[in-house]
Design a protein around this motif. Structure first.
Motif, PDB file in Angstrom:
ATOM      1  N   TYR A 176      77.694  -3.217  73.294  1.00 52.14           N
ATOM      2  CA  TYR A 176      79.100  -3.483  72.963  1.00 52.14           C
ATOM      3  C   TYR A 176      79.289  -4.093  71.582  1.00 52.14           C
ATOM      4  O   TYR A 176      80.382  -4.097  71.046  1.00 52.14           O
ATOM      5  N   CYS A 177      78.224  -4.620  70.983  1.00 46.26           N
ATOM      6  CA  CYS A 177      78.399  -5.527  69.843  1.00 46.26           C
ATOM      7  C   CYS A 177      78.073  -4.855  68.510  1.00 46.26           C
ATOM      8  O   CYS A 177      77.025  -4.233  68.349  1.00 46.26           O
ATOM      9  N   ARG A 183      77.450 -17.044  76.108  1.00 41.86           N
ATOM     10  CA  ARG A 183      78.195 -16.392  77.190  1.00 41.86           C
ATOM     11  C   ARG A 183      77.238 -15.648  78.115  1.00 41.86           C
ATOM     12  O   ARG A 183      76.287 -15.024  77.638  1.00 41.86           O
ATOM     13  N   GLU A 229      78.519 -13.267  79.798  1.00 41.87           N
ATOM     14  CA  GLU A 229      79.229 -11.984  79.595  1.00 41.87           C
ATOM     15  C   GLU A 229      79.815 -11.380  80.870  1.00 41.87           C
ATOM     16  O   GLU A 229      80.944 -10.951  80.892  1.00 41.87           O
ATOM     17  N   ARG A 268      70.305 -15.644  80.948  1.00 43.43           N
ATOM     18  CA  ARG A 268      71.170 -16.613  80.284  1.00 43.43           C
ATOM     19  C   ARG A 268      71.514 -17.794  81.197  1.00 43.43           C
ATOM     20  O   ARG A 268      71.762 -18.889  80.706  1.00 43.43           O
ATOM     21  N   MET A 302      83.278 -11.543  78.582  1.00 42.39           N
ATOM     22  CA  MET A 302      84.205 -10.587  77.978  1.00 42.39           C
ATOM     23  C   MET A 302      85.053 -10.012  79.101  1.00 42.39           C
ATOM     24  O   MET A 302      84.563  -9.792  80.212  1.00 42.39           O
ATOM     25  N   PRO A 357      88.925 -10.795  75.114  1.00 42.59           N
ATOM     26  CA  PRO A 357      88.972  -9.388  75.510  1.00 42.59           C
ATOM     27  C   PRO A 357      87.780  -8.627  74.965  1.00 42.59           C
ATOM     28  O   PRO A 357      87.299  -8.922  73.866  1.00 42.59           O
ATOM     29  N   TYR A 358      87.282  -7.661  75.713  1.00 42.36           N
ATOM     30  CA  TYR A 358      86.323  -6.711  75.158  1.00 42.36           C
ATOM     31  C   TYR A 358      87.096  -5.789  74.210  1.00 42.36           C
ATOM     32  O   TYR A 358      88.122  -5.234  74.584  1.00 42.36           O
ATOM     33  N   LEU A 359      86.625  -5.656  72.983  1.00 49.13           N
ATOM     34  CA  LEU A 359      87.288  -4.785  72.004  1.00 49.13           C
ATOM     35  C   LEU A 359      86.280  -3.736  71.535  1.00 49.13           C
ATOM     36  O   LEU A 359      85.234  -4.088  70.984  1.00 49.13           O
ATOM     37  N   ILE A 381      81.672  -8.222  64.892  1.00 51.87           N
ATOM     38  CA  ILE A 381      81.310  -8.050  66.299  1.00 51.87           C
ATOM     39  C   ILE A 381      82.176  -6.950  66.899  1.00 51.87           C
ATOM     40  O   ILE A 381      81.723  -6.094  67.643  1.00 51.87           O
ATOM     41  N   TYR A 382      83.464  -6.998  66.571  1.00 55.40           N
ATOM     42  CA  TYR A 382      84.426  -5.960  66.966  1.00 55.40           C
ATOM     43  C   TYR A 382      85.356  -5.759  65.777  1.00 55.40           C
ATOM     44  O   TYR A 382      85.479  -6.635  64.923  1.00 55.40           O
TER      45      TYR A 382
HETATM   46  N1  5AD Z   1      84.381  -7.155  71.938  1.00 54.05           N
HETATM   47  C1  5AD Z   1      84.633  -8.426  72.283  1.00 54.05           C
HETATM   48  N2  5AD Z   1      83.709  -9.398  72.271  1.00 54.05           N
HETATM   49  C2  5AD Z   1      82.477  -9.066  71.879  1.00 54.05           C
HETATM   50  N3  5AD Z   1      81.368  -9.798  71.772  1.00 54.05           N
HETATM   51  C3  5AD Z   1      80.375  -8.999  71.326  1.00 54.05           C
HETATM   52  N4  5AD Z   1      80.833  -7.759  71.144  1.00 54.05           N
HETATM   53  C4  5AD Z   1      82.133  -7.766  71.480  1.00 54.05           C
HETATM   54  C5  5AD Z   1      83.160  -6.776  71.536  1.00 54.05           C
HETATM   55  N5  5AD Z   1      82.923  -5.503  71.183  1.00 54.05           N
HETATM   56  C6  5AD Z   1      81.306 -11.182  72.164  1.00 54.05           C
HETATM   57  C7  5AD Z   1      80.251 -11.411  73.230  1.00 54.05           C
HETATM   58  C8  5AD Z   1      79.254 -12.328  72.577  1.00 54.05           C
HETATM   59  C9  5AD Z   1      80.067 -12.968  71.482  1.00 54.05           C
HETATM   60  C10 5AD Z   1      79.280 -13.454  70.331  1.00 54.05           C
HETATM   61  O1  5AD Z   1      80.949 -11.960  71.063  1.00 54.05           O
HETATM   62  O2  5AD Z   1      80.836 -12.039  74.354  1.00 54.05           O
HETATM   63  O3  5AD Z   1      78.717 -13.292  73.445  1.00 54.05           O
END
Ligand code: 5AD
Length: 360
Positions: free
Chosen positions: A59-60, A150, A152, A173, A192, A222-224, A310-311
């Motif tokens: 995701y990152c 996190r 996660e 973790r 997330m 939010p997950y982005l 990260i996003y």
């Molecule tokens: N969207 C949102 N949060 C993210 N993180 C990493 N990738 C994404 C993403 N695409 C968050 C994770 C991580 C933190 C450093 O950033 O929760 O623990």
């Protein structure tokens, strides 16, 4: 109170859609926040000290295989510059965050932590990923106050899918969080919200885990989707995937923040940059009125920070000083006060277990 009752309570709120009823949840969270951590909003200056990362999280944007990113690692003097700036701007804490970067050696991080503690009154939070216990212990001895990592998602199957382990050791973790507590760190974790494949049922378990870990800090966002990642290429989560899919919506983030406040009344809960990215106009204010009591202004100089992706679309400011002044204005505009000092977790003596609250 029993576990089934808690699960039902959390599930009902997480699936509530009526704005009038949700107003009750916001009110409960705000009251609990006021009674337990007061009106102060603490500022934590966030410095993104390295975007190197050896991991391959699905995701990152910092994941190792992402070649589209110019990598950087800040030097001790550059970090000290940020520390002085954060202090001058009224932050009580400096957060050093980075990818999982072996170039951030035990010795180098220890040295900069020691200097920050000697030369400023700032509390230091580290957020540097899954590191060896010997590293974590060394940094604690150097003076680091807090560590944030996190988990996660508590859905172990989903976690394994999006967060491959290193060949040399498995990712645990929760064990790291326990070890950090033993070492005397204040510990923080979070999740997330809206990871594709995340079920609302697992959010209930995430929230119960916050309480059983007795966290000092809870950061949720939010997950982005990031286009340069395997998960990002599959797009945003949608209710079409399956009926129980968690959406990465602003409301869902507020729900999780509010419920976190009810479960962990004394925790420090930031309004994360992720939430501020979803709603640039009112995200900070609403987050602060729905459980939050911390804001983490970015102090990273822009020529580094723009590569800490990260996003995509992360809120960043050209001019840090005026951005922090603006944040203070926004805090005061909703009748809150800007905190001073380190803003550590408050502990109240109660008749019940720490962090436990009656939800009836
Ligand atoms: N969207 C949102 N949060 C993210 N993180 C990493 N990738 C994404 C993403 N695409 C968050 C994770 C991580 C933190 C450093 O950033 O929760 O623990």
């Amino acid at each position: 109170m029993n576990a089934d009752f808690d699960r039902r309570f959390l599930m009902d709120w997480l699936t509530e859609e009526d704005p009038l009823r949700l107003a009750d949840l916001w009110r409960m969270a705000d009251t609990t926040r006021r009674e337990n951590v007061g009106e102060d909003v603490h500022l934590r200056g966030l410095v993104e000290i390295s975007n190197f990362c050896i991991r391959q999280c699905a995701y990152c944007g910092l994941r190792a295989p992402n070649m589209q990113l110019q990598r950087y690692r800040m030097m001790e003097e550059e970090i000290m510059e940020c520390a002085r700036k954060a202090w001058k701007l009224g932050c009580g804490t400096l957060v050093l965050q980075g990818g999982e970067d072996p170039g951030l050696t035990r010795k180098a991080v220890g040295a900069v932590v020691r200097r920050i503690k000697e030369e400023t009154p700032l509390a230091v939070t580290l957020s540097l990923g899954e590191r060896l216990f010997d590293d974590l212990a060394h940094w604690r001895r150097a003076g680091a106050d807090r560590y944030f990592i996190r988990f996660e998602t508590s859905d172990t199957e989903l976690y394994r899918r999006i967060h491959p382990s290193l060949p040399s050791r498995s990712s645990d973790r929760l064990a790291i969080l326990e070890a950090l507590k033993e070492m005397g760190y204040e510990t923080g974790s979070g999740i997330m919200i809206g990871i594709p494949g995340q079920h609302v049922h697992s959010l209930v378990e995430d929230l119960l885990l916050f309480r059983s870990l007795d966290l000092d800090m809870i950061g949720v966002g939010p997950y982005l989707p990031h286009p340069e990642t395997p998960l990002g290429r599959t797009g945003a989560p949608s209710s079409q995937s399956f009926s129980d899919q968690v959406l990465n919506s602003e409301t869902m983030v507020y729900k999780v923040m509010a419920l976190s406040r009810l479960l962990c009344p004394e925790a420090n809960i930031p309004v994360t940059t992720g939430l501020a990215t979803l709603n640039r106009e009112g995200g900070y204010e609403q987050g602060l009125q729905r459980g939050g009591n911390v804001i983490m202004p970015g102090i990273t100089p822009l020529h580094f920070g723009r590569n800490y992706e990260i996003y995509p679309g992360k809120v960043r400011f050209l001019e840090i000083t005026s951005a922090v002044e603006e944040i203070k204005k926004r805090i005061r505009s909703i009748g809150r006060t800007v905190g001073s000092g380190p803003g550590e977790r408050q502990r109240h003596v109660r008749g019940t277990l720490p962090g436990r609250v009656s939800l009836e």
